[in-house]
Design an enzyme around this catalytic site. Structure first.
Site, PDB file in Angstrom:
ATOM      1  N   ASP A 237     -22.421  12.422  59.128  1.00 23.18           N
ATOM      2  CA  ASP A 237     -21.266  12.928  58.389  1.00 23.18           C
ATOM      3  C   ASP A 237     -20.019  12.183  58.853  1.00 23.18           C
ATOM      4  O   ASP A 237     -19.869  11.930  60.050  1.00 23.18           O
ATOM      5  CB  ASP A 237     -21.104  14.432  58.648  1.00 23.18           C
TER       6      ASP A 237
ATOM      7  N   GLY B 172     -15.493  17.851  56.171  1.00 25.30           N
ATOM      8  CA  GLY B 172     -16.152  18.821  57.036  1.00 25.30           C
ATOM      9  C   GLY B 172     -15.402  19.011  58.340  1.00 25.30           C
ATOM     10  O   GLY B 172     -14.327  18.464  58.561  1.00 25.30           O
TER      11      GLY B 172
ATOM     12  N   LEU C  55     -26.776  15.234  50.950  1.00 20.35           N
ATOM     13  CA  LEU C  55     -25.714  16.122  50.501  1.00 20.35           C
ATOM     14  C   LEU C  55     -24.347  15.451  50.557  1.00 20.35           C
ATOM     15  O   LEU C  55     -23.342  16.029  50.133  1.00 20.35           O
ATOM     16  CB  LEU C  55     -25.672  17.387  51.371  1.00 20.35           C
TER      17      LEU C  55
ATOM     18  N   THR D  14     -18.188   5.966  47.308  1.00 24.26           N
ATOM     19  CA  THR D  14     -19.003   6.840  48.157  1.00 24.26           C
ATOM     20  C   THR D  14     -20.149   7.452  47.364  1.00 24.26           C
ATOM     21  O   THR D  14     -21.298   7.490  47.820  1.00 24.26           O
ATOM     22  CB  THR D  14     -18.139   7.964  48.760  1.00 24.26           C
TER      23      THR D  14
ATOM     24  N   ALA E  55     -28.553  15.909  46.093  1.00 27.04           N
ATOM     25  CA  ALA E  55     -27.653  16.974  45.650  1.00 27.04           C
ATOM     26  C   ALA E  55     -26.824  16.453  44.488  1.00 27.04           C
ATOM     27  O   ALA E  55     -25.950  15.619  44.661  1.00 27.04           O
ATOM     28  CB  ALA E  55     -26.751  17.407  46.797  1.00 27.04           C
TER      29      ALA E  55
ATOM     30  N   TYR F   1     -16.427  11.741  38.725  1.00 26.31           N
ATOM     31  CA  TYR F   1     -17.413  12.394  39.592  1.00 26.31           C
ATOM     32  C   TYR F   1     -18.694  12.682  38.821  1.00 26.31           C
ATOM     33  O   TYR F   1     -19.804  12.432  39.298  1.00 26.31           O
ATOM     34  CB  TYR F   1     -16.825  13.683  40.167  1.00 26.31           C
TER      35      TYR F   1
ATOM     36  N   LYS G  37     -22.412  10.943  39.583  1.00 28.98           N
ATOM     37  CA  LYS G  37     -23.625  11.717  39.851  1.00 28.98           C
ATOM     38  C   LYS G  37     -24.706  11.448  38.806  1.00 28.98           C
ATOM     39  O   LYS G  37     -25.900  11.492  39.103  1.00 28.98           O
ATOM     40  CB  LYS G  37     -23.290  13.212  39.909  1.00 28.98           C
TER      41      LYS G  37
END
Length: 300
Positions: free
Chosen positions: A15, A20, A60, A79, A101, A133, A137
């Site tokens: 990570d 986070g 994730l 990313t 995810a 986004y 995905k």
């Protein structure tokens, strides 16, 4: 990570802590079966080294949240596409099981609700950056299919619908913790738009149960599933429930989208998951109601 450790797995976490916090995993540090590495999925050599250590990858990592996408659009796009490309190539090359995810954002602003896995994508203009986004995905999901066909990649994809719960912050537009934080301080709760837009929220415990079951089920390989909660609610109703549950004196204020987000924002009125497919596949049903979700955030 907690759930995997409870099942006697060893866990390696990668990570970059961009959204986070180490405090979320402080209680796991020092366990023999837990390893934390601060770094990026864009670091090919690091990702390669760590992929050698594991049997499978639960991917994730992503730049997420509408606010963040609008503030850092290019970095988020790289990313979410190149990062996934690196991990998928390594997993395929090393024959590792792979979990992706994905997101309910895939469906865009499709007005036909509830949304099943076969619902069409209805995406706004590419000039509206908030859809980047969703596009990223969608590319990630296509990569899964490509490497499944070309390399036999053992993967499964889950599209999450508004996963919430303890330790989630209100940054980047996460609405439930943001409302709870304001209510606990008796500060005004800010609703963007008119509050009639509706969502369905899923507790992180329910989402984790779905993930760990689905990655351990051979019949789900090469497939994709919605994971979401039950009980559609408007954002106005959500604010009222938070105020009631916290016994807060907060008031509600409405802010136009144009005052809340940078240029390139567009919202959708409803987003409701059809979770029939995953129920049939692994007999999974969410346990938490919206009320218990709010309560668990309060107790954290």
């Amino acid at each position: 990570a907690e759930a995997l450790l409870a099942l006697d797995h060893s866990v390696v976490v990668l990570d970059d802590l961009s959204t986070g916090s180490l405090s979320n995993i402080a209680h796991l540090e020092g366990k023999d079966s837990f390893k934390f590495v601060r770094g990026s999925i864009l670091d090919f050599e690091l990702a390669k080294e760590l992929m050698d250590e594991v049997d499978g990858c639960i991917h994730l990592a992503a730049a997420l949240g509408v606010q963040r996408i609008l503030e850092l659009p290019y970095q988020s796009l790289i990313t979410n596409t190149h990062g996934t490309e690196i991990l998928v190539k390594l997993a395929a090359e090393k024959n590792k099981r792979f979990f992706l995810a994905s997101t309910s954002e895939i469906y865009g602003k499709n007005p036909n609700q509830p949304l099943s896995e076969l619902s069409d994508r209805v995406i706004g203009s590419p000039q509206m950056i908030r859809w980047a986004y969703s596009d990223a995905k969608a590319i990630d999901e296509s990569l899964m299919q490509m490497f499944h066909q070309s390399h036999g990649l053992k993967y499964v994809t889950v599209r999450f619908f508004n996963t919430v719960g303890p330790r989630q912050t209100g940054r980047y537009g996460m609405v439930v913790p943001r409302f709870v934080q304001s209510a606990l301080k008796n500060e005004p709760i800010t609703i963007y738009g008119d509050g009639t837009q509706s969502r369905v929220f899923c507790h992180v415990e329910d989402a984790v149960k779905a993930v760990l079951t689905i990655v351990d089920t051979d019949s789900t390989i090469g497939d994709y599933f919605n994971v979401g909660g039950v009980g559609e609610t408007t954002i106005k109703e959500l604010a009222a429930k938070v105020i009631e549950r916290t016994k807060s004196t907060s008031t509600v204020r409405f802010v136009p989208y144009s005052n809340a987000y940078p240029a390139g924002f567009e919202d959708m009125q409803r987003r409701v998951p059809d979770i029939t497919k995953i129920k049939d596949a692994i007999d999974w049903t969410p346990r938490h109601s919206l009320e218990s979700i709010i309560q668990s955030i309060l107790e954290n």
